[in-house]
Enzyme design. Structure first.
Site, PDB file in Angstrom:
ATOM      1  N   LYS A 104       0.679  -1.058  -0.265  1.00 46.34           N
ATOM      2  CA  LYS A 104      -0.098  -0.220  -0.112  1.00 46.34           C
ATOM      3  C   LYS A 104       0.963   1.342  -0.013  1.00 46.34           C
ATOM      4  O   LYS A 104       0.385   2.139  -0.396  1.00 46.34           O
ATOM      5  CB  LYS A 104      -0.716  -0.061   1.205  1.00 46.34           C
ATOM      6  CG  LYS A 104      -1.846  -0.792   1.350  1.00 46.34           C
ATOM      7  CD  LYS A 104      -2.779  -0.707   2.784  1.00 46.34           C
ATOM      8  CE  LYS A 104      -3.769  -1.972   2.749  1.00 46.34           C
ATOM      9  NZ  LYS A 104      -4.687  -1.550   4.072  1.00 46.34           N
ATOM     10  N   ASP A 120     -10.190   0.155   2.045  1.00 49.66           N
ATOM     11  CA  ASP A 120      -9.804  -1.157   1.928  1.00 49.66           C
ATOM     12  C   ASP A 120     -10.872  -1.917   0.997  1.00 49.66           C
ATOM     13  O   ASP A 120     -12.100  -1.103   0.854  1.00 49.66           O
ATOM     14  CB  ASP A 120      -9.941  -2.128   3.226  1.00 49.66           C
ATOM     15  CG  ASP A 120      -8.392  -1.924   3.904  1.00 49.66           C
ATOM     16  OD1 ASP A 120      -7.297  -1.754   3.256  1.00 49.66           O
ATOM     17  OD2 ASP A 120      -8.448  -2.382   5.119  1.00 49.66           O
ATOM     18  N   ASP A 122     -12.726  -4.144   1.582  1.00 49.65           N
ATOM     19  CA  ASP A 122     -13.711  -4.927   2.312  1.00 49.65           C
ATOM     20  C   ASP A 122     -14.430  -3.813   2.889  1.00 49.65           C
ATOM     21  O   ASP A 122     -15.331  -4.093   4.020  1.00 49.65           O
ATOM     22  CB  ASP A 122     -13.511  -5.966   3.176  1.00 49.65           C
ATOM     23  CG  ASP A 122     -12.312  -5.521   4.091  1.00 49.65           C
ATOM     24  OD1 ASP A 122     -11.801  -4.400   4.075  1.00 49.65           O
ATOM     25  OD2 ASP A 122     -12.005  -6.357   5.194  1.00 49.65           O
ATOM     26  N   HIS A 258     -16.896  -1.250   7.764  1.00 45.45           N
ATOM     27  CA  HIS A 258     -15.747  -1.908   7.368  1.00 45.45           C
ATOM     28  C   HIS A 258     -15.824  -3.373   7.873  1.00 45.45           C
ATOM     29  O   HIS A 258     -16.014  -3.774   8.869  1.00 45.45           O
ATOM     30  CB  HIS A 258     -14.545  -1.523   8.155  1.00 45.45           C
ATOM     31  CG  HIS A 258     -13.193  -2.018   7.707  1.00 45.45           C
ATOM     32  ND1 HIS A 258     -11.952  -1.402   8.315  1.00 45.45           N
ATOM     33  CD2 HIS A 258     -12.846  -2.935   6.922  1.00 45.45           C
ATOM     34  CE1 HIS A 258     -11.024  -1.975   7.761  1.00 45.45           C
ATOM     35  NE2 HIS A 258     -11.297  -2.861   6.902  1.00 45.45           N
TER      36      HIS A 258
END
Length: 334
Positions: A104, A120, A122, A258
């Site tokens: 990242k 992210d 997810d 999240h």
């Protein structure tokens, strides 16, 4: 309350001659598994809330072309990056795949953008958060994490029972030789400014920093400690907050969810893991699927129909395999 913040000068040295600001969301993808579904869902979620900015997908070379085509068909900007590895070590990461997440750091080299919001794969966005791009420059913005789950069992906070989400419940022991740790953020969502200088500093610092269980999240917390500013948890609801600190959560106000708790990935959800049979979890999983399955949110290409490839998006999506991840060995940082 956030502590006093001292501005990191490396953020400021490149501001004088910048072009008009360019903004984007950015996420990260590795391997040939099913996380591509998460990115598709995120792209559609950003369209649903009418975000004005594109979604850039920073991906490792092992992401197959069929998955790249899925993402292009959803309007994503595909950017291949090379892996970043920590120094040689014997550390046991909280999750084996966390070693990949050091890659990242490459997004700080996306210098064509003046400000980005990292999310992210997810994560799902249920309300427009474009206003976060207008936060003051020179700081790192993210939501404080929770230390109450067993994944934190390696930490001093967990052993004491201390959590920064409710420090008044279990206070930091007065007889401890060290003061309470600095505020610690969850790196699944953050607002940052790409910068070649910051990028080089990140890589150089990584070379001399021993890895730790939460990989790049621990590293980013260390690196940005002096310029970190907490933002409300509505911008990154870690699902464990629902059962660890329900008094802090107003679910109807949450903008970003999240799905990082074990068993909560909507595209793998069975409801069998701990806490996954909760009604609020089922509702949030259903909300994710409502976005993912909404064909009206598919990207509307401006390319004439007769110029598009013959492979349809639906046929590509149908070919996505069950979860599988390609892992890299971990040589020294470079």
């Amino acid at each position: 309350m956030a502590p006093e913040i001292s501005v990191n000068p490396m953020y400021l040295s490149e501001k004088a001659h910048q072009a008009p600001p360019r903004r984007a969301y950015v996420t990260f993808l590795a391997g040939n598994g099913d996380y591509v579904k998460g990115v598709v869902g995120l792209a559609k979620g950003l369209r649903k809330v009418k975000s004005a900015y594109p979604l850039v997908v920073a991906m490792l070379p092992d992401v197959p072309e069929e998955h790249r085509e899925i993402l292009r068909s959803q309007g994503c900007v595909v950017r291949e990056i090379e892996p970043v590895y920590p120094p040689d070590n014997q550390v046991e990461f909280a999750m084996a795949y966390y070693v990949l997440n050091y890659s990242k750091l490459r997004i700080w080299n996306f210098e064509e953008y003046s400000k980005m919001i990292y999310l992210d794969a997810d994560i799902q966005v249920f309300d427009n958060i474009d206003h976060l791009f207008d936060l003051s420059d020179a700081y790192f913005y993210a939501v404080m994490d929770c230390f109450c789950e067993k994944t934190w069992s390696h930490s001093l906070q967990y052993s004491i029972g201390y959590c920064q989400q409710c420090p008044e419940k279990v206070t930091w022991p007065e007889d401890m030789e060290s003061p309470p740790p600095p505020l610690y953020f969850n790196a699944g969502m953050f607002v940052f400014e790409p910068s070649p200088l910051t990028y080089e500093s990140l890589l150089q610092t990584l070379e001399i920093t021993p890895p730790s269980p939460f990989a790049e999240q621990d590293f980013l917390n260390m690196f940005f400690e002096k310029v970190y500013k907490p933002i409300p948890l509505v911008y990154n609801l870690v699902l464990a907050m629902l059962w660890r600190h329900p008094e802090n959560v107003e679910l109807e106000k949450v903008k970003v969810v999240h799905y990082c708790a074990a068993g909560s990935k909507p595209w793998r959800y069975t409801g069998e893991e701990a806490n996954m049979d909760r009604e609020d979890i089922k509702m949030l999983v259903d909300k994710w699927w409502d976005v993912y399955n909404d064909e009206s949110l598919d990207f509307k290409s401006k390319i004439p129909a007769d110029a598009e490839e013959t492979v349809t998006k639906s046929s590509i999506l149908a070919s996505v395999l069950e979860p599988e991840m390609t892992y890299f060995p971990a040589p020294s940082a470079a």
